[in-house]
Design a protein around this motif. Structure first.
Motif, PDB file in Angstrom:
ATOM      1  N   GLU A 158       0.682   3.679   2.038  1.00 15.68           N
ATOM      2  CA  GLU A 158       1.228   3.876   3.551  1.00 15.68           C
ATOM      3  C   GLU A 158       2.492   2.908   3.867  1.00 15.68           C
ATOM      4  OE1 GLU A 158      -0.676   4.099   8.041  1.00 15.68           O
ATOM      5  OE2 GLU A 158      -1.459   2.694   6.288  1.00 15.68           O
ATOM      6  N   GLU A 159       2.361   1.730   3.307  1.00 15.00           N
ATOM      7  CA  GLU A 159       3.680   0.970   3.785  1.00 15.00           C
ATOM      8  C   GLU A 159       4.810   1.241   2.890  1.00 15.00           C
ATOM      9  OE1 GLU A 159       4.726  -3.998   3.624  1.00 15.00           O
ATOM     10  OE2 GLU A 159       2.800  -3.128   3.056  1.00 15.00           O
ATOM     11  N   THR A 210       0.667  -1.063  -0.082  1.00 16.33           N
ATOM     12  CA  THR A 210       0.136  -0.088  -0.030  1.00 16.33           C
ATOM     13  C   THR A 210       1.078   1.202  -0.048  1.00 16.33           C
ATOM     14  OG1 THR A 210      -0.024   0.159   2.498  1.00 16.33           O
ATOM     15  CG2 THR A 210      -1.804  -1.390   1.305  1.00 16.33           C
ATOM     16  N   GLU A 247      -4.206   6.040   1.738  1.00 15.25           N
ATOM     17  CA  GLU A 247      -3.425   5.426   2.436  1.00 15.25           C
ATOM     18  C   GLU A 247      -3.295   3.795   2.138  1.00 15.25           C
ATOM     19  OE1 GLU A 247      -3.793   6.321   6.404  1.00 15.25           O
ATOM     20  OE2 GLU A 247      -3.119   8.177   6.181  1.00 15.25           O
ATOM     21  N   LYS A 248      -4.333   3.466   1.699  1.00 14.21           N
ATOM     22  CA  LYS A 248      -4.471   1.807   1.531  1.00 14.21           C
ATOM     23  C   LYS A 248      -4.409   1.347   0.115  1.00 14.21           C
ATOM     24  CE  LYS A 248      -4.548   0.962   5.944  1.00 14.21           C
ATOM     25  NZ  LYS A 248      -3.544   0.586   6.796  1.00 14.21           N
TER      26      LYS A 248
END
Length: 564
Positions: free
Chosen positions: A415-416, A413, A447-448
């Motif tokens: 975010e990651e 993702t 974010e995902k």
């Protein structure tokens, strides 16, 4: 079971749509015409029977009128009274009385009677008087037979004596009698005999040209007409059309009868002949249409054969185009479709090969990180024991990156990815002795958002290596936004930048995978990014490098949002 092909179904439907309406209309027309013909025929014959019955009744009226006139003529009655017992003419007086009676009789019978109807006066002595000079031998021979049927005490009515056969010609005569004088126990003076030849009735009935008419008296005895007819017909399997008319002034019945087959036979034969011709021409048309349908279906069979060969792997198979009709246009479109399918198959094979190479590269890369992670973990433990927090955190970041390399084939993702980029920045700060500022601007809804793992790291690495080394206050900003189904990710640096011509050439090399420049391009990191994006999100995914407001370079990724 024999396969019913498409053009066979069309041909069969075409035949059914022609034959069934023709047969339905023919049967309906035949039934309607037959019924109409029978009704008109019955109406016509009913009118004819009424005409014949009317003529017979007029004849009876004329006979009745003559008999009434004789009975009511006082002069003739007086002469008949005087001549009642004269058996033969012996004196002049007898002759005078005879001639007076004959003249009056001739005058009375001259108007109503025709050649088939005769009248006779018979006195008590059996002397016969005829209005004409006629041989009375035959009449004298049947006189006793007729007088025996006469009731002398009924002078007021006509007495029907019935039919008497003539031995000479085999025909018969119908007799009617009326008693003159007498009554109330008084002897009659004479008897009026009215003879109607059956030929008269036969002549009337002969006007009916079709069928069999017949005339019956009150007792059911046939007077004239068809010898096989009866007043009370027997039930027969053959359909019969029968009309009956009762004469008002007699108890006679006029009957007409014919078979339905005789009436409708001609139209039935015409109908069956027409149906036979329709079926014959239908069969002929079917044979001819089979020939033409086979020729018309030949291009479709060729199309089927080409399609079958193509699906079996012969991708060079194409349809030969002949002519400029609809089939030729369909064949051209079909060949174009096969060309496009072949291109798509080649592209898919190329993409699968690229995926296989990438997966193999990732597999080879996993061999070293396992060993390195174990080694780094031992070094980290040693540094922690020696209270070296700086190098311990750098080793933490390095181990995070190495673990991501081990799972490079798994999705990630945004975010990651930002967290991994933070690990990478920590390592590059220690390695290059720089203070890189890494900024992230993600909205919560992105974010995902799923992206390939480590797809952004080559862009950050490229910015550091080619733009931020020896740069004061190096900074990299990452932002993401969504608009009209497109997710845009921008990685901007404040590095040294690049000349515009070189930037344009670099974009052209990265975005045209068919060009020779793309094959000669040596920056594997950037090319790997665009390849992975297109393999994941399709050919609509794009990457563009441009100069930003800080003078550095911005990498703009345009990713179509996948359907949910």
């Amino acid at each position: 079971m024999h396969k019913l092909t498409y053009y066979r179904r069309i041909q069969l439907s075409f035949l059914l749509f022609i034959i069934l309406p023709i047969l339905a209309v023919s049967v309906f027309s035949y039934t309607l015409l037959k019924q109409n013909m029978i009704e008109k025929f019955q109406l016509s014959n009913s009118s004819m029977l009424n005409v014949i019955a009317g003529e017979i009744e007029r004849t009876i009226d004329d006979v009745t009128f003559a008999s009434h006139y004789i009975v009511n003529d006082t002069g003739l009655r007086a002469s008949l009274d005087n001549f009642a017992d004269t058996g033969r003419i012996n004196t002049y007086t007898d002759y005078t009385r005879f001639m007076k009676i004959k003249d009056s009789f001739s005058l009375i019978t001259s108007k109503p009677l025709n050649n088939s109807i005769r009248m006779y006066l018979v006195n008590r002595a059996g002397f016969v008087i005829s209005p004409d000079s006629e041989n009375l031998t035959a009449m004298s021979g049947r006189l006793d037979q007729l007088l025996a049927k006469v009731d002398p005490f009924r002078p007021a009515v006509l007495q029907w004596l019935g039919l008497v056969k003539d031995e000479a010609d085999g025909k018969g005569t119908y007799y009617i009698a009326r008693v003159i004088g007498g009554g109330a126990a008084q002897p009659y003076t004479s008897v009026l005999l009215i003879a109607i030849r059956t030929s008269y009735f036969e002549q009337l009935l002969s006007r009916v040209e079709f069928g069999s008419p017949a005339l019956f008296d009150g007792s059911g005895v046939r007077i004239a007409g068809g010898p096989d007819m009866a007043l009370q017909p027997e039930k027969t399997p053959d359909a019969k059309l029968r009309l009956e008319t009762v004469l008002d002034k007699t108890d006679w019945t006029l009957v007409y009868e014919t078979s339905e087959e005789a009436l409708t036979g001609q139209i039935s034969r015409a109908f069956y002949t027409g149906i036979g011709l329709v079926l014959l021409f239908t069969l002929l048309f079917s044979v001819i249409s089979l020939f033409f349908a086979k020729r018309l279906h030949s291009p479709i069979r060729k199309l089927q054969r080409v399609a079958r060969q193509f699906t079996m792997g012969n991708r060079d198979m194409r349809l030969d185009i002949v002519g400029k009709d609809d089939i030729a246009e369909l064949g051209s479109s079909f060949n174009l479709m096969l060309d496009e399918i072949e291109v798509l198959i080649a592209n898919i094979e190329q993409e699968q090969e690229q995926k296989r190479v990438i997966e193999l590269e990732a597999l080879f890369m996993q061999i070293r990180p396992h060993f390195l992670i174990n080694t780094l973990n031992s070094i980290k433990c040693s540094l922690i024991l020696n209270n070296d927090q700086l190098h311990s955190s750098v080793i933490d970041s390095l181990m995070g990156l190495l673990r991501a390399y081990l799972k490079v084939s798994e999705p990630s993702t945004l975010e990651e990815e930002c967290r991994l980029l933070g690990y990478y920045a920590d390592i590059m700060n220690v390695r290059n002795e720089m203070e890189l500022q890494l900024e992230f601007g993600l909205t919560p809804d992105l974010e995902k958002f799923a992206v390939p793992k480590l797809v952004l790291q080559p862009l950050v690495e490229n910015a550091i290596v080619h733009g931020l080394v020896d740069r004061e206050n190096p900074r990299i900003a990452l932002s993401a936004s969504r608009e009209q189904g497109i997710v845009t990710i921008i990685i901007a640096d404040n590095g040294w930048g690049m000349e515009e011509e070189l930037l344009v050439a670099l974009n052209r090399q990265l975005n045209d995978p068919e060009s020779e420049e793309y094959a000669a391009y040596r920056r594997v990191g950037l090319r790997n990014v665009i390849q992975r994006l297109r393999l994941t999100f399709g050919p609509a995914a794009a990457m563009e490098l441009c100069t930003n407001a800080q003078g550095g370079i911005s990498a703009v990724l345009s990713i179509p949002e996948p359907d949910r």
